[in-house]
Design a protein around this motif. Sequence first.
Motif, PDB file in Angstrom:
ATOM      1  N   TRP A 190       0.856  -1.198   0.000  1.00 40.94           N
ATOM      2  CA  TRP A 190       0.000   0.000   0.000  1.00 40.94           C
ATOM      3  C   TRP A 190       0.888   1.243   0.000  1.00 40.94           C
ATOM      4  CZ3 TRP A 190      -0.920   4.564   2.335  1.00 40.94           C
ATOM      5  CH2 TRP A 190      -2.156   5.179   2.145  1.00 40.94           C
ATOM      6  N   HIS A 191       1.867   1.265   0.872  1.00 44.00           N
ATOM      7  CA  HIS A 191       2.736   2.437   0.978  1.00 44.00           C
ATOM      8  C   HIS A 191       3.593   2.597  -0.287  1.00 44.00           C
ATOM      9  CE1 HIS A 191       1.609   3.042   5.162  1.00 44.00           C
ATOM     10  NE2 HIS A 191       1.744   1.731   5.336  1.00 44.00           N
ATOM     11  N   LEU A 192       4.040   1.476  -0.852  1.00 40.66           N
ATOM     12  CA  LEU A 192       4.785   1.558  -2.106  1.00 40.66           C
ATOM     13  C   LEU A 192       3.892   2.116  -3.213  1.00 40.66           C
ATOM     14  CD1 LEU A 192       7.164   0.837  -4.032  1.00 40.66           C
ATOM     15  CD2 LEU A 192       6.076  -1.403  -4.315  1.00 40.66           C
ATOM     16  N   TYR A 193       2.681   1.603  -3.301  1.00 37.05           N
ATOM     17  CA  TYR A 193       1.771   2.050  -4.366  1.00 37.05           C
ATOM     18  C   TYR A 193       1.474   3.537  -4.223  1.00 37.05           C
ATOM     19  CZ  TYR A 193      -1.515   0.942  -8.120  1.00 37.05           C
ATOM     20  OH  TYR A 193      -2.154   0.858  -9.340  1.00 37.05           O
ATOM     21  N   GLN A 194       1.344   3.993  -3.017  1.00 37.09           N
ATOM     22  CA  GLN A 194       1.122   5.421  -2.781  1.00 37.09           C
ATOM     23  C   GLN A 194       2.275   6.245  -3.328  1.00 37.09           C
ATOM     24  OE1 GLN A 194       1.566   6.879   1.277  1.00 37.09           O
ATOM     25  NE2 GLN A 194      -0.340   8.059   1.061  1.00 37.09           N
ATOM     26  N   ALA A 195       3.494   5.743  -3.187  1.00 36.55           N
ATOM     27  CA  ALA A 195       4.683   6.506  -3.594  1.00 36.55           C
ATOM     28  C   ALA A 195       4.956   6.461  -5.086  1.00 36.55           C
ATOM     29  CB  ALA A 195       5.910   5.989  -2.842  1.00 36.55           C
ATOM     30  N   LEU A 196       4.444   5.426  -5.776  1.00 39.44           N
ATOM     31  CA  LEU A 196       4.735   5.294  -7.203  1.00 39.44           C
ATOM     32  C   LEU A 196       4.215   6.503  -7.964  1.00 39.44           C
ATOM     33  CD1 LEU A 196       3.898   1.508  -7.758  1.00 39.44           C
ATOM     34  CD2 LEU A 196       6.147   2.575  -7.374  1.00 39.44           C
ATOM     35  N   GLY A 197       5.024   6.999  -8.878  1.00 39.11           N
ATOM     36  CA  GLY A 197       4.632   8.169  -9.654  1.00 39.11           C
ATOM     37  C   GLY A 197       4.806   9.469  -8.917  1.00 39.11           C
ATOM     38  N   THR A 198       5.459   9.433  -7.758  1.00 39.30           N
ATOM     39  CA  THR A 198       5.700  10.645  -6.968  1.00 39.30           C
ATOM     40  C   THR A 198       7.210  10.768  -6.723  1.00 39.30           C
ATOM     41  OG1 THR A 198       5.683   9.709  -4.725  1.00 39.30           O
ATOM     42  CG2 THR A 198       3.535  10.096  -5.778  1.00 39.30           C
ATOM     43  N   PRO A 199       7.655  11.896  -6.183  1.00 40.35           N
ATOM     44  CA  PRO A 199       9.091  12.047  -5.876  1.00 40.35           C
ATOM     45  C   PRO A 199       9.615  11.013  -4.880  1.00 40.35           C
ATOM     46  CG  PRO A 199       8.026  14.192  -5.931  1.00 40.35           C
ATOM     47  CD  PRO A 199       6.918  13.178  -6.018  1.00 40.35           C
TER      48      PRO A 199
ATOM     49  N   GLU B  18       9.038   7.814  -5.053  1.00 38.53           N
ATOM     50  CA  GLU B  18       9.015   6.486  -5.672  1.00 38.53           C
ATOM     51  C   GLU B  18      10.299   5.712  -5.426  1.00 38.53           C
ATOM     52  OE1 GLU B  18       9.265   4.803 -10.187  1.00 38.53           O
ATOM     53  OE2 GLU B  18       7.638   6.225  -9.780  1.00 38.53           O
ATOM     54  N   ASP B  19      11.436   6.293  -5.750  1.00 40.62           N
ATOM     55  CA  ASP B  19      12.687   5.550  -5.630  1.00 40.62           C
ATOM     56  C   ASP B  19      13.025   5.235  -4.171  1.00 40.62           C
ATOM     57  OD1 ASP B  19      13.164   5.325  -8.322  1.00 40.62           O
ATOM     58  OD2 ASP B  19      14.328   7.185  -8.446  1.00 40.62           O
ATOM     59  N   GLU B  20      12.661   6.110  -3.284  1.00 39.17           N
ATOM     60  CA  GLU B  20      12.932   5.859  -1.870  1.00 39.17           C
ATOM     61  C   GLU B  20      12.234   4.597  -1.380  1.00 39.17           C
ATOM     62  OE1 GLU B  20      11.772   7.821   2.463  1.00 39.17           O
ATOM     63  OE2 GLU B  20      11.796   9.111   0.669  1.00 39.17           O
ATOM     64  N   LEU B  21      10.969   4.406  -1.807  1.00 41.22           N
ATOM     65  CA  LEU B  21      10.225   3.245  -1.332  1.00 41.22           C
ATOM     66  C   LEU B  21      10.428   2.012  -2.215  1.00 41.22           C
ATOM     67  CD1 LEU B  21       8.716   5.613   0.251  1.00 41.22           C
ATOM     68  CD2 LEU B  21       6.862   3.941   0.428  1.00 41.22           C
ATOM     69  N   ALA B  22      10.831   2.210  -3.474  1.00 42.05           N
ATOM     70  CA  ALA B  22      11.021   1.061  -4.358  1.00 42.05           C
ATOM     71  C   ALA B  22      12.411   0.447  -4.225  1.00 42.05           C
ATOM     72  CB  ALA B  22      10.775   1.470  -5.808  1.00 42.05           C
ATOM     73  N   SER B  23      13.412   1.257  -3.944  1.00 35.10           N
ATOM     74  CA  SER B  23      14.798   0.776  -3.941  1.00 35.10           C
ATOM     75  C   SER B  23      15.062  -0.387  -2.992  1.00 35.10           C
ATOM     76  CB  SER B  23      15.751   1.933  -3.613  1.00 35.10           C
ATOM     77  OG  SER B  23      15.741   2.881  -4.667  1.00 35.10           O
ATOM     78  N   PRO B  24      14.477  -0.443  -1.806  1.00 32.18           N
ATOM     79  CA  PRO B  24      14.748  -1.586  -0.924  1.00 32.18           C
ATOM     80  C   PRO B  24      14.422  -2.940  -1.551  1.00 32.18           C
ATOM     81  CG  PRO B  24      13.706   0.174   0.312  1.00 32.18           C
ATOM     82  CD  PRO B  24      13.633   0.574  -1.132  1.00 32.18           C
ATOM     83  N   TYR B  25      13.556  -2.946  -2.554  1.00 29.94           N
ATOM     84  CA  TYR B  25      13.147  -4.219  -3.140  1.00 29.94           C
ATOM     85  C   TYR B  25      14.109  -4.697  -4.224  1.00 29.94           C
ATOM     86  CZ  TYR B  25       9.041  -3.078  -0.461  1.00 29.94           C
ATOM     87  OH  TYR B  25       8.203  -2.761   0.580  1.00 29.94           O
TER      88      TYR B  25
END
Length: 692
Positions: free
Chosen positions: A655-664, A666-673
């Motif tokens: 949920w939190h990742l999806y919220q961040a996608l397409g926003t500034p 995005e990379d902060e929440l996607a990079s851990p994966y």
Amino acid sequence: MKKPTSRPGLIVSLCLCTLAAAMPLKLERFDGPAATFQEPPGTVEIRGPMSVRVTPSSRPGAEDRVLEFEYFCAGGVPSFAALPGPPFEAKTSRMLPGLGHSEAWKSYTARLSTPDKPLPDGWKELRLDLPLPAERVLQIRNARLRPEVAGEFDATKATTSTASTEEALRTYLDQTPSANITKVSVGKDAVRIEGRSANPGSNLYLADIPMDVLLDDPQGWRTLVEITTNADGSFQTEIPRHRQRDGRDYDRLTSRWQLVRKTGDAVEPLSKARYAEEVASRSPGLPPARPANKKGLGGWHIGHLPDELDELGITAVTVNVMIHSLISLTPGPDTTPVRWQGRTYHANEKALAAMDATFIEAQKHHVMVSAILLIPNPAKDGSPVVKVMGHPDANREGIFSMPNVTSDDGISLYGAVLNLMAERWSRPDGRYGRVHHWIMHNEVDAGWVWTNAGEKTAITYLDLYQRSMRLMDLIARQYDPNSRAFISLTHFWAGAGDKRWYGSKRLIDLLVEFTRAEGDFPWALAYHPYPQDLFNPRTWEDKEATFAFDSHLITPKNLEVLDAYMKQPALLHQGKVRPVHLSENGFNSKDYSPKELEDQAAGMALAWKKMAGLSSIESWQYHNWVDNRGEGGLKIGLRKFPDEPGDPLGRKPIWHLYQALGTPKEDELASPYLKTIGIKSWDEVIYRKPVR
């Protein structure tokens, strides 16, 4: 294939009721991590290979020889052994047909015995040896033992009374005619038709063929309009848009036109039949939807988490519409008369108002809306509307049905509700909300389950389906020139997925053939690229998703294949790539442990980074919004179950990742994966070579 043994493994026991007794199913709980009991009560969940003890609630009679139950199993179960007993012995075993892949609750019936091969006397239980792969999940409910219905196991054949034959359609599409209808345009009051004949002369006519008439049916040549060609064989003519058909007004918007030569009473077709490509719109300036990003939500509805669209930054939603509920054959206290093709029907104002509220709310949030149009199965639904609108060949195994597009009564009622929706939800003033696009039914390559029309070959099935798509297209573009009809397909690409399924690629290729023959229209693609195993979110490990046009599957791992396929010249519409919406997709969390939730979010991060560089893909509608206990053990929601102890509707990491996608962020929440997937950069998962 392994032979059944007389020694069972882990046993799950369920009580089986006979149909005559109509007793409710009782389930006995057994210890062991592989078998659990689910909500709603009466559902058994099995993981991995297992033996299941089936206990009738009363002593079975000789006539009780059909095993029936409902099941949910993504991936299915191979053929399995049924052993009557006790004792359970290999010599009295029966091999039963496997359970096909199912992504919804599906009925299963199997014959346990025949008059010439009865079950042994005195049997009290069955043991089912189910060879599930280790991680596969099977859910069973409503198990019964019942008498056989005469003819239910007889071989079935494709019905042709309500569909053209495969041979006729193949010949029609492959032939090179001596004449062509080159353009059909529908204006406010007239239809303009242009064409050319290689053999000009006298006795040339345009046949006005209603959409419901089958290929080469003489009824298609009942209405002929004589034409005169120019010296070079070309012709242009205008014909009134409306005429009489069987004593009532008929709108030629939905006709297809064929050049024929009439000699005496004989009619010879010279061209293929062509539908209108241009349609005059009442609101040519109605703006198209322009989502700010590719982030959508599937199966959205109002009255639940009202701030979710804004909190997640959603720009597109899909909404399910059970269209039979919107219209009635007879007047009632809350109905309003509506006219279509010279017939009067009755709009159900309460049902429409409920949908209005959904679309008005979506409009407030400035999101693109795609309505998924669904029709109940007339083989199981007694509604008078469904009996007329649903396809008469639909088999009870289908959840929904194809519309009845090859009868005058069926297509008239179906067209009436399509026109009612398109006119109402495409108003410039937005009074009732807005629907931008129409997803025609659900996963039609798996039509046996989701859009059933009985036993049909791929080409006969697609001929029915493309009529439904065209009807929506022609009607909707009268009101919204940007509206599109979408074909809905599963992740099974070059592979069919089940013996009664067709494969997505095959249906797309057939649709292209029909549009090449009968005139193109701006159809688009609603694709569902779930991971290879719906229960496993680690889509980067999908072995059946390759980077070639003959890939068995298209999943998030190989989305580049879909993008490349849709960009081929044969797939373009007026030189432009057709929009692709990934209109139903999600990633499962096998449980709520940190590791499983991490894998779920990693799958979404991978899919999003893949989509970023694929211009054909305009939107991803995440499904499911919230975990649903009715989805066969899947937990693909952005949130936990509404009744999850201690954390109802809890927000998962995805949920939190999806919220961040397409926003500034995005990379902060996607990079851990990146570490979860085993890569250092997202570039490592982007396929840049040519796809062929």
